[in-house]
Motif scaffolding. Sequence first.
Motif, PDB file in Angstrom:
ATOM      1  N   ALA A  93     -22.443 -39.720  23.411  1.00  0.00           N
ATOM      2  CA  ALA A  93     -23.407 -40.409  24.264  1.00  0.00           C
ATOM      3  C   ALA A  93     -24.825 -40.220  23.748  1.00  0.00           C
ATOM      4  O   ALA A  93     -25.650 -41.140  23.852  1.00  0.00           O
ATOM      5  CB  ALA A  93     -23.284 -39.895  25.696  1.00  0.00           C
ATOM      6  N   SER A 102     -23.479 -47.705  27.482  1.00  0.00           N
ATOM      7  CA  SER A 102     -22.382 -46.918  26.902  1.00  0.00           C
ATOM      8  C   SER A 102     -22.663 -45.423  27.026  1.00  0.00           C
ATOM      9  O   SER A 102     -21.769 -44.642  27.345  1.00  0.00           O
ATOM     10  CB  SER A 102     -22.188 -47.276  25.430  1.00  0.00           C
ATOM     11  OG  SER A 102     -21.732 -48.587  25.304  1.00  0.00           O
ATOM     12  N   LYS A 162     -22.113 -44.278  30.612  1.00  0.00           N
ATOM     13  CA  LYS A 162     -20.701 -44.206  30.981  1.00  0.00           C
ATOM     14  C   LYS A 162     -20.063 -42.909  30.495  1.00  0.00           C
ATOM     15  O   LYS A 162     -19.137 -42.396  31.109  1.00  0.00           O
ATOM     16  CB  LYS A 162     -19.926 -45.406  30.415  1.00  0.00           C
ATOM     17  CG  LYS A 162     -20.227 -46.700  31.119  1.00  0.00           C
ATOM     18  CD  LYS A 162     -19.763 -46.618  32.558  1.00  0.00           C
ATOM     19  CE  LYS A 162     -19.971 -47.915  33.279  1.00  0.00           C
ATOM     20  NZ  LYS A 162     -19.645 -47.827  34.692  1.00  0.00           N
ATOM     21  N   SER A 163     -20.559 -42.386  29.374  1.00  0.00           N
ATOM     22  CA  SER A 163     -20.004 -41.145  28.815  1.00  0.00           C
ATOM     23  C   SER A 163     -20.705 -39.902  29.341  1.00  0.00           C
ATOM     24  O   SER A 163     -20.121 -38.826  29.363  1.00  0.00           O
ATOM     25  CB  SER A 163     -20.120 -41.158  27.284  1.00  0.00           C
ATOM     26  OG  SER A 163     -19.355 -42.200  26.750  1.00  0.00           O
ATOM     27  N   ASP A 164     -21.980 -40.045  29.730  1.00  0.00           N
ATOM     28  CA  ASP A 164     -22.761 -38.870  30.142  1.00  0.00           C
ATOM     29  C   ASP A 164     -23.776 -39.310  31.196  1.00  0.00           C
ATOM     30  O   ASP A 164     -24.646 -40.131  30.916  1.00  0.00           O
ATOM     31  CB  ASP A 164     -23.465 -38.281  28.920  1.00  0.00           C
ATOM     32  CG  ASP A 164     -24.111 -36.940  29.189  1.00  0.00           C
ATOM     33  OD1 ASP A 164     -24.474 -36.650  30.354  1.00  0.00           O
ATOM     34  OD2 ASP A 164     -24.274 -36.165  28.228  1.00  0.00           O
ATOM     35  N   ASP A 185     -17.161 -40.560  21.632  1.00  0.00           N
ATOM     36  CA  ASP A 185     -17.810 -40.269  22.901  1.00  0.00           C
ATOM     37  C   ASP A 185     -19.171 -39.609  22.717  1.00  0.00           C
ATOM     38  O   ASP A 185     -19.592 -38.828  23.562  1.00  0.00           O
ATOM     39  CB  ASP A 185     -16.916 -39.350  23.740  1.00  0.00           C
ATOM     40  CG  ASP A 185     -15.625 -40.038  24.135  1.00  0.00           C
ATOM     41  OD1 ASP A 185     -15.654 -41.261  24.315  1.00  0.00           O
ATOM     42  OD2 ASP A 185     -14.600 -39.353  24.244  1.00  0.00           O
TER      43      ASP A 185
END
Length: 156
Positions: free
Chosen positions: A64, A108, A111-113, A62
């Motif tokens: 980011a 990506s 989506k995580s941050d 994860d």
Amino acid sequence: MTAPAPVPPPPATPPAPAAGARAPSRWVAPLVAALVAAGAGLGIGWLLWVGPGGAASGTGLDDAAADAAGACEAWERVPALSKVFGDDDNASEAFYNRAGGAAALAHSAAKSDSRYEALDKALQDITRRLQTFDVKGAGAVAAHEKVSTLCAGLDS
């Protein structure tokens, strides 16, 4: 009725393999060892090239920030959008793929941050422009500069 014939005894020595045939175990182990060594060599080479201080060398699924940094590193090698579709097909494909890869990494990261949503949206605009061949004019120049500016802000 006659009695069945007795089963003949097995041969004293096992039959020899057919001429020219090799047992598969002779080449499988060295082949697997070579593939493992090549993979390890590539991994070590990549780590030495990127180095522990490289922006995209983050760890964890994860991370980011590493995804965003990787997107910007790929983006640095994309010229003005008007040059993506040029006379050199190999270069054009490389530029197009780098822009797409940067967009995927930025997505990506977003989506995580949520801090990376602006970069994601800017690169999605670039992807749309490339897919529709809208790569010339002031809008395309502004879209390219926007991503470059967002990437420069990540370094700060």
